[in-house]
Design a protein around this motif. Sequence first.
Motif, short mmCIF file in Angstrom:
data_model
loop_
_atom_site.label_atom_id
_atom_site.label_comp_id
_atom_site.label_asym_id
_atom_site.label_seq_id
_atom_site.Cartn_x
_atom_site.Cartn_y
_atom_site.Cartn_z
N ARG A 53 47.31 40.58 32.66
CA ARG A 53 47.02 40.66 34.24
C ARG A 53 45.28 41.29 33.85
NH1 ARG A 53 51.56 44.31 35.89
NH2 ARG A 53 50.66 45.79 33.82
N SER A 54 44.87 40.52 35.08
CA SER A 54 43.33 41.03 35.39
C SER A 54 43.47 41.80 37.14
CB SER A 54 42.43 40.46 35.25
OG SER A 54 42.46 39.34 36.87
N PHE A 55 43.11 43.15 37.65
CA PHE A 55 43.45 44.03 38.22
C PHE A 55 42.15 44.09 39.25
CE2 PHE A 55 45.85 45.72 34.84
CZ PHE A 55 46.96 45.70 35.24
N TYR A 56 43.13 43.78 40.73
CA TYR A 56 42.34 44.72 42.56
C TYR A 56 42.09 45.47 41.70
CZ TYR A 56 44.96 40.55 44.11
OH TYR A 56 44.26 38.97 44.68
N HIS A 57 41.17 46.61 42.98
CA HIS A 57 40.63 47.85 42.50
C HIS A 57 41.09 48.27 43.93
CE1 HIS A 57 37.13 46.93 39.52
NE2 HIS A 57 38.34 46.71 39.75
N VAL A 89 39.45 53.08 40.37
CA VAL A 89 41.12 53.08 39.00
C VAL A 89 41.49 51.52 39.34
CG1 VAL A 89 42.51 53.83 39.82
CG2 VAL A 89 41.53 55.41 39.78
N PRO A 90 42.47 50.50 38.59
CA PRO A 90 42.83 49.01 38.82
C PRO A 90 44.56 48.93 39.21
CG PRO A 90 43.11 50.50 36.67
CD PRO A 90 42.34 51.11 36.92
N LEU A 91 44.59 48.36 40.22
CA LEU A 91 45.41 48.67 41.40
C LEU A 91 47.25 48.20 40.20
CD1 LEU A 91 46.13 47.29 45.01
CD2 LEU A 91 47.98 46.67 43.45
N VAL A 92 47.46 48.59 39.38
CA VAL A 92 48.68 48.24 38.32
C VAL A 92 49.71 48.71 39.66
CG1 VAL A 92 49.76 49.37 36.69
CG2 VAL A 92 48.00 49.35 37.05
#
Length: 241
Positions: free
Chosen positions: A101-105, A211-214
């Motif tokens: 996955r690649s994430f939003y912030h 911080v990534p949105l996990v």
Amino acid sequence: MTALDAVCTDLRSRGYTIDRSADRGVPPAIARGGDAPTAFTNLSIAVEPVTGDPTTLVERAAHAARSDRAVLYVMGSETAAAVRDVLAEPRFVREERDGCRSFYHVPDRIRLGDGFACVRADGPQTWREDPPGELGDGETHPLVLLADGEPLAALDSVAALTCPSPDVTAFPYRYRRVDGTFRVERHDGREVGRYRTLRAMKANAYRPVPVPLVPEHHLQWGTPAMALAVVDGGIEYERYR
């Protein structure tokens, strides 16, 4: 009439009781006991006006799940595409390829002790997972921070973001307030610069690390039933789960 007003009026016409006593908090309206337009269960529904901001969308879903509610996202047609992008599978994730996955912030910054992580970069930063075995223990997905296509920092997995904070040595720099200035230093404590403002720090290419949105870190109570109400003259309802 706002989009929220229009949807609440429509839900009342379907037999719902609308509670808007929570206008000062979240959610701004709760619907109960009507003929659901999107095949919801008989749960109460949090009626939430939103834009396409991923952080807001996941936080509203988390709040609804914690309260055992469904969530109905309300928006105008001009923001519907952005909301659909965030809710498309994999939900609340920017992209997924081959299980990575690649994430939003989110708006927060990575905290390191009494300061915050930073990197030296000109372009935007991206958090992504790499295949297991490339870094870390060989079983979990390493979490890598990139800017301009170059890796700048790495953690063993998304779990390293919450234990309780990442190891300071995972990042090349950190910054903290010292005597009214922003001091940038290496992880060994050696100072590399001081700046009067964050803008000045960023102008020299030292950028705070977001911080990534996990999703699983937010949806600890599960993922609620979700739907969209798109207001554009009429109201179009779309079920997502």
